[in-house]
Design an enzyme around this catalytic site. Sequence first.
Site, PDB file in Angstrom:
ATOM      1  N   GLU A  80      -5.799   8.434   8.138  1.00 58.85           N
ATOM      2  CA  GLU A  80      -6.921   8.372   6.489  1.00 58.85           C
ATOM      3  C   GLU A  80      -7.382   8.827   6.720  1.00 58.85           C
ATOM      4  O   GLU A  80      -8.408   9.169   5.989  1.00 58.85           O
ATOM      5  CB  GLU A  80      -6.107   6.537   6.393  1.00 58.85           C
ATOM      6  CG  GLU A  80      -4.552   6.303   6.068  1.00 58.85           C
ATOM      7  CD  GLU A  80      -5.232   4.924   5.901  1.00 58.85           C
ATOM      8  OE1 GLU A  80      -5.707   4.628   4.806  1.00 58.85           O
ATOM      9  OE2 GLU A  80      -4.138   4.221   6.354  1.00 58.85           O
ATOM     10  N   ASN A 116       0.184  -0.901   5.498  1.00 56.12           N
ATOM     11  CA  ASN A 116       1.590  -0.944   6.522  1.00 56.12           C
ATOM     12  C   ASN A 116       0.794  -0.547   7.666  1.00 56.12           C
ATOM     13  O   ASN A 116      -0.143   0.123   7.949  1.00 56.12           O
ATOM     14  CB  ASN A 116       1.701   1.010   6.215  1.00 56.12           C
ATOM     15  CG  ASN A 116       1.796   1.139   4.665  1.00 56.12           C
ATOM     16  OD1 ASN A 116       3.333   2.156   4.942  1.00 56.12           O
ATOM     17  ND2 ASN A 116       1.434   1.446   3.581  1.00 56.12           N
ATOM     18  N   ASN A 146      -6.940   6.247  -1.536  1.00 53.97           N
ATOM     19  CA  ASN A 146      -5.953   5.821  -1.197  1.00 53.97           C
ATOM     20  C   ASN A 146      -6.161   4.356  -1.860  1.00 53.97           C
ATOM     21  O   ASN A 146      -7.431   3.418  -1.755  1.00 53.97           O
ATOM     22  CB  ASN A 146      -5.420   5.245   0.199  1.00 53.97           C
ATOM     23  CG  ASN A 146      -5.216   3.987   0.904  1.00 53.97           C
ATOM     24  OD1 ASN A 146      -4.422   3.552  -0.436  1.00 53.97           O
ATOM     25  ND2 ASN A 146      -4.824   3.858   2.261  1.00 53.97           N
ATOM     26  N   GLU A 184       0.838  -1.474   0.426  1.00 57.70           N
ATOM     27  CA  GLU A 184       0.120   0.189   0.388  1.00 57.70           C
ATOM     28  C   GLU A 184       0.792   1.301  -0.206  1.00 57.70           C
ATOM     29  O   GLU A 184       1.886   1.527   0.540  1.00 57.70           O
ATOM     30  CB  GLU A 184      -0.812   0.029   1.034  1.00 57.70           C
ATOM     31  CG  GLU A 184      -1.578   1.242   1.960  1.00 57.70           C
ATOM     32  CD  GLU A 184      -2.163   1.394   3.045  1.00 57.70           C
ATOM     33  OE1 GLU A 184      -1.526   0.638   3.507  1.00 57.70           O
ATOM     34  OE2 GLU A 184      -3.588   1.934   3.479  1.00 57.70           O
ATOM     35  N   CYS A 206      -4.880  -2.969   3.050  1.00 56.95           N
ATOM     36  CA  CYS A 206      -4.707  -2.330   4.117  1.00 56.95           C
ATOM     37  C   CYS A 206      -5.491  -2.779   5.589  1.00 56.95           C
ATOM     38  O   CYS A 206      -5.712  -3.976   5.693  1.00 56.95           O
ATOM     39  CB  CYS A 206      -3.372  -1.872   5.181  1.00 56.95           C
ATOM     40  SG  CYS A 206      -2.986  -1.430   6.640  1.00 56.95           S
ATOM     41  N   LYS A 249      -9.529   2.854  -1.118  1.00 60.34           N
ATOM     42  CA  LYS A 249      -9.676   1.359  -0.486  1.00 60.34           C
ATOM     43  C   LYS A 249     -11.118   1.939   0.575  1.00 60.34           C
ATOM     44  O   LYS A 249     -11.534   3.267   0.154  1.00 60.34           O
ATOM     45  CB  LYS A 249      -8.605   1.678   0.797  1.00 60.34           C
ATOM     46  CG  LYS A 249      -8.361   1.341   2.112  1.00 60.34           C
ATOM     47  CD  LYS A 249      -6.897   1.813   2.252  1.00 60.34           C
ATOM     48  CE  LYS A 249      -6.613   1.659   3.748  1.00 60.34           C
ATOM     49  NZ  LYS A 249      -5.575   2.075   4.920  1.00 60.34           N
TER      50      LYS A 249
HETATM   51  N1  CDV Z   1      -2.543   1.273   6.692  1.00 66.27           N
HETATM   52  C1  CDV Z   1      -3.605   0.661   7.732  1.00 66.27           C
HETATM   53  O1  CDV Z   1      -5.116   0.443   7.119  1.00 66.27           O
HETATM   54  N2  CDV Z   1      -3.050   0.275   8.746  1.00 66.27           N
HETATM   55  C2  CDV Z   1      -3.653  -0.066   9.581  1.00 66.27           C
HETATM   56  C3  CDV Z   1      -3.418   0.254  10.864  1.00 66.27           C
HETATM   57  C4  CDV Z   1      -3.605   1.567  11.392  1.00 66.27           C
HETATM   58  C5  CDV Z   1      -3.954  -0.611  12.511  1.00 66.27           C
HETATM   59  C6  CDV Z   1      -4.258  -1.567   9.431  1.00 66.27           C
HETATM   60  O2  CDV Z   1      -5.269  -1.931   9.642  1.00 66.27           O
HETATM   61  O3  CDV Z   1      -3.420  -2.282   9.477  1.00 66.27           O
END
Ligand code: CDV
Length: 319
Positions: free
Chosen positions: A146, A196, A110, A47, A171, A127
């Site tokens: 975010e 991430n 995103n 990501e 993510c 996303k």
């Molecule tokens: N980039 C993300 O979506 N990170 C989230 C963190 C903030 C918990 C994740 O679900 O990994």
Amino acid sequence: MPRYVNVALGQLGPIQRQHSRTQVVARLCALMREAHAVGAQLIVYPELALTTFFPRWYMQDEDEIDSFFEREMPSAATLPLFELAHKLGVGFYLGYAELAQEQGNKVRYNSSILVDRSGTIIAKYRKVHLPGHREHEPWRRFQHLEKRYFTPGRRFDVTPAFGGVVGMALCNDRRWAETYRVMGLQGVEMVLIGYNTPVHNAPAPQHDDLSLFHNQLAMQAGAYQNGCWVVGVAKAGVEEGVDSIGGSCIIAPSGELVARCLSKDDEMALARSDLDFCAVYQKTTFNFDLHRRPEAYAMIVQRKGLTLAADGTPWATAE
Ligand code: CDV
């Protein structure tokens, strides 16, 4: 004809703020060359793979925020990756911050794209589940803004690609059962997910020691319950003082791990993924047509969270 996809993990180590797009694209190209050397047809990157994970900072200056976004794809900086994909015949998934124009307005997403083996973009995903918060919260060691910087996407689509049916997520999406099931209902055979994930979770620090476990748990459950391959890829390591998990992995429809990165740096690993193995689960235990009971699931789409009924309880009274 057996349907195999040689899929590679294109895990990245940290990207610091001073690193240019050109430097990062050179790293992505190096990973693609490595993947090609061991027979990859597809490589999956993380990501927001072109810059540092900027939602950790509270910014108000529009130009500063926009500096982390891509106005076009490919751009002059990212074109070498597309050209290499074409030359080597290796497709890719890439996460990045997208600056779109909609009815003359700027909209920030995103996003991720799926690029085929000729170097052509064949799908884009925005996303859906944006974690974190919208306003500056100085009590945190670092921000997770975010919700401030991105507009949520609205769909989980699938794409016929690489001889099968491919879906994308990003993510936080990987933690939600709905992500996989909506794609499962469209026959998905391989879900690609860049992430991430800081080790430290400010609202719930008691989760910190479990962050790698939760990463794998969610993706293994998604793979097994939908009989599909899941490919999860991290941007890992200490970026601008914030440590993020690695643990990039390829999971079979059985829920078993078949490949995993070992470091928190740039690292490639590969698995020969049999798409026909999906049917072993999709036609038996998780044969949706035979076994699902959507009439019992209405609440899934009717409610967002715990809704209290007139009597003050969240549960529905049986008729
Ligand atoms: N980039 C993300 O979506 N990170 C989230 C963190 C903030 C918990 C994740 O679900 O990994």
